[in-house]
Design a protein around this motif. Structure first.
Motif, short mmCIF file in Angstrom:
data_model
loop_
_atom_site.label_atom_id
_atom_site.label_comp_id
_atom_site.label_asym_id
_atom_site.label_seq_id
_atom_site.Cartn_x
_atom_site.Cartn_y
_atom_site.Cartn_z
N ASN A 51 0.82 -1.22 0.00
CA ASN A 51 0.00 0.00 0.00
C ASN A 51 0.85 1.27 0.00
N GLY A 52 2.17 1.09 -0.14
CA GLY A 52 3.05 2.26 -0.24
C GLY A 52 3.52 2.78 1.10
N ARG A 53 2.96 2.25 2.19
CA ARG A 53 3.35 2.73 3.52
C ARG A 53 4.66 2.08 3.95
N PRO A 54 5.43 2.78 4.79
CA PRO A 54 6.69 2.20 5.26
C PRO A 54 6.43 1.08 6.28
N ILE A 55 7.37 0.18 6.42
CA ILE A 55 7.25 -0.94 7.35
C ILE A 55 7.55 -0.44 8.77
N ASP A 56 6.70 -0.83 9.71
CA ASP A 56 6.89 -0.40 11.10
C ASP A 56 7.97 -1.27 11.77
N LEU A 57 9.10 -0.65 12.09
CA LEU A 57 10.21 -1.40 12.68
C LEU A 57 10.34 -1.18 14.20
N SER A 58 9.24 -0.69 14.82
CA SER A 58 9.28 -0.37 16.26
C SER A 58 9.90 -1.46 17.11
N GLN A 59 9.53 -2.71 16.81
CA GLN A 59 9.94 -3.81 17.69
C GLN A 59 11.10 -4.61 17.13
N HIS A 60 11.66 -4.16 16.01
CA HIS A 60 12.80 -4.90 15.45
C HIS A 60 14.06 -4.60 16.25
N ALA A 61 14.71 -5.66 16.69
CA ALA A 61 15.96 -5.47 17.43
C ALA A 61 17.03 -4.85 16.53
N LEU A 62 16.92 -5.09 15.23
CA LEU A 62 17.96 -4.65 14.30
C LEU A 62 17.67 -3.29 13.65
N ARG A 63 16.56 -2.65 14.01
CA ARG A 63 16.18 -1.38 13.38
C ARG A 63 17.37 -0.44 13.24
N SER A 64 17.50 0.14 12.05
CA SER A 64 18.55 1.14 11.83
C SER A 64 18.16 2.40 12.60
N VAL A 65 19.13 3.05 13.24
CA VAL A 65 18.79 4.17 14.12
C VAL A 65 19.03 5.53 13.47
N SER A 66 18.53 6.55 14.14
CA SER A 66 18.59 7.91 13.63
C SER A 66 20.03 8.37 13.38
N PRO A 67 20.30 8.91 12.17
CA PRO A 67 21.65 9.42 11.88
C PRO A 67 22.07 10.54 12.83
N VAL A 68 21.11 11.32 13.32
CA VAL A 68 21.44 12.38 14.27
C VAL A 68 22.03 11.77 15.54
N HIS A 69 21.41 10.68 15.96
CA HIS A 69 21.89 10.04 17.18
C HIS A 69 23.25 9.37 16.96
N LEU A 70 23.47 8.83 15.77
CA LEU A 70 24.78 8.23 15.48
C LEU A 70 25.88 9.30 15.55
#
Ligand code: BLA
Length: 512
Positions: A233-252
């Motif tokens: 449906n064009g929506r992004p995948i919700d990665l809230s609970q993924h242990a491997l989620r890529s994190v915010s570049p600002v935080h990196l």
């Protein structure tokens, strides 16, 4: 200035971190539809494991990639995992060209079953349960709070091997303090430092309530894109609970600026609120194997429950003491001929019914008081403040700038906090409770007036570059009024309304 500051905060808060569309390269992701077990999304690096480009994996049955035992375990774990829940560890099995052992963590989201695949890790000789049992066993007999927090940091460092492990506690304004630390000798201590609220924006804090543990193995990682990156449906995948989620570049960038190469944080959740974090830093890249992460997660829940139990105990003692004064006061009023007049001689009981340094009462234009209260000019300032904000119920502030006539003026009578309780709003009768100013010597990690930087275009917000200690003496603030204080004030208000107004206005029954 203030507008730029607000705009920068809004920008940080608007980054949709759970829709990163990528994972960290320390593992692999396969997302399948069920019950047909067809692969719908794969992380691009899955080609390393399965020898085909991720694009070609999509559309295949899972049976082409995993053996039957693995699929059974994944299906069982998927059935156990509700939507929006943390991954459930399913099993371990050999995969890839070198037949290494990988661990599978499974959860459901977006009508998909997500399978996170990670190397089991060489050093994880103990499982999550044994590890967390060990960690908890060493804490159960520690009674003192400060010592408890120190032991928490020590246990997490012992089991994870991070260079620096901190217990970080949020304050009422979402800034936070490092209240305990365990670290290797060669790195700077962070113990006692305060960090501004903007370091962890609100959507991140909200996510960390639901997802209690996060690991960044290497701040210099290259994010691995998901293929395809969006749902049909064009929506992004919700990665809230993924242990491997890529994190915010600002935080990196933030971590790099701090000299940190790997991090882990574990949420401490008390009463549905993010109380704090166990924050871990390492100077070099560091993978945290799934079993160790599982142990840290369980340990974090134990720590949360123990802190919650302590807070509840303390609140109950505090409320019992105040409640005893309120009950005492009530019995005096019940036996008084004119309860509302009797109130004037019972101000000391009032002061303990809402723990404060002093009470002033305004009735029919007359002030009476006990304990520490401001001068007459100060009392007038409070009344002006109440009119200005249109106060109709119990209101409070711990910041002198809100109610004192002149902004920035230091308290001349040593008072900074006020809680106001209406006795009779029509007559303009009020009770005012005061708390003294607490001068606080704060050591900030970096300049608090420059908590972030805005790039030359004026558009992009980045983290600050220096975390050097910056001292500030905070003036004009009292110990904040807690929700317990507000509850006590409200109960007092209801009792006074019941005991004073009703009988004073009608014929006095108690005079016979
Ligand atoms: C996330 N910021 C975080 C996290 C921590 C901190 C712990 C959670 C992620 C992790 O575990 O590493 C901050 N780290 C700290 C603090 C200490 C620490 C306070 O060790 C103290 C001991 N950050 C900024 C600015 C922005 C920002 C200006 O400095 C916004 C523009 C954003 N921080 C930011 C974001 C996240 C974050 C977006 C979420 C990262 C993610 O989960 O994707």
């Amino acid at each position: 200035d203030a507008v730029d500051y607000q705009r920068a905060l809004a920008q940080c808060a608007s980054e949709p971190i759970q829709y990163a569309a990528a994972i960290q390269p320390s593992g692999y992701l396969l997302s399948c539809s069920a019950p047909d077990w067809v692969v719908r999304h794969a992380s691009a690096n899955c080609s390393e494991l399965f020898g085909q480009p991720a694009r070609e994996l999509c559309g295949l049955g899972l049976g082409k990639l995993l053996d039957d035992a693995m699929i059974d375990a994944v299906a069982r774990a998927a059935a156990d995992s509700g939507v929006g829940q943390r991954p459930v560890t399913a099993c371990a099995g050999n995969l890839g060209p070198r037949a290494e052992i990988f661990e599978f963590a499974v959860h459901r989201e977006d009508n998909l079953v997500h399978i996170e695949i990670e190397p089991q890790g060489m050093r994880a000789r103990l499982g999550a349960n044994e590890l967390s049992q060990q960690m908890i066993a060493r804490l159960v007999n520690v009674d003192d709070d400060d010592q408890f927090h120190r032991c928490v940091a020590e246990q997490v460092r012992l089991v994870t091997g991070f260079d620096r492990v901190m217990v970080y506690r949020f304050l009422h304004d979402d800034a936070g303090d490092v209240i305990a630390e365990s670290r290797v000798g060669e790195i700077d201590p962070y113990l006692g430092l305060r960090f501004p609220a903007s370091d962890i924006p609100p959507q991140a804090r909200a996510l960390y309530l639901r997802n209690r543990i996060r690991v960044i193995s290497d701040v210099d990682y290259r994010p691995v894109p998901l293929v395809p990156a969006t749902l049909p449906n064009g929506r992004p995948i919700d990665l809230s609970q993924h242990a491997l989620r890529s994190v915010s570049p600002v935080h990196l960038a933030y971590l790099r600026n701090m000299g940190v190469a790997a991090s882990m944080s574990i949420s401490i959740v008390v009463d549905g609120r993010l109380w704090g974090l166990i924050a871990c830093h390492h100077r070099t890249a560091r993978v945290v194997p799934p079993a160790v992460r599982g142990a840290a997660d369980l340990f974090g829940m134990f720590v949360s429950m123990r802190i919650a139990a302590r807070e509840l105990q303390r609140t109950m003692t505090y409320e019992d003491l105040a409640g005893a004064s309120r009950d005492h006061l009530e019995s005096r009023l019940v036996h008084a001929r004119m309860p509302s007049l009797a109130l004037t001689t019972e101000l000391n009981l009032l002061q303990h019914a809402v723990p404060s340094e002093g009470v002033a009462m305004l009735r029919n234009g007359e002030w009476s008081s006990t304990g520490r209260v401001p001068t007459r000019a100060g009392l007038d300032d409070v009344m002006t403040w109440l009119r200005r904000i249109g106060a109709a119920g119990v209101v409070s502030t711990a910041d002198i700038a809100e109610w004192h006539g002149q902004r920035d003026r230091r308290s001349d009578d040593g008072l900074a906090g006020v809680l106001a309780l209406p006795l009779d709003t029509e007559c303009g009768d009020w009770l005012l409770f005061f708390r003294r100013e607490q001068l606080e010597d704060v050591r900030w990690a970096g300049r608090p007036d420059e908590p972030f930087q805005i790039d030359a275009s004026g558009l992009k917000v980045g983290p600050r570059t220096s975390f050097g200690t910056w001292r500030e003496t905070m003036v004009g603030h009292a110990r904040p009024w807690s929700t317990t204080d507000l509850r006590l004030a409200e109960r007092l208000r209801l009792m006074l309304k019941h005991r004073c107004t009703a009988r004073d206005t009608g014929p006095s029954i108690g005079t016979l």
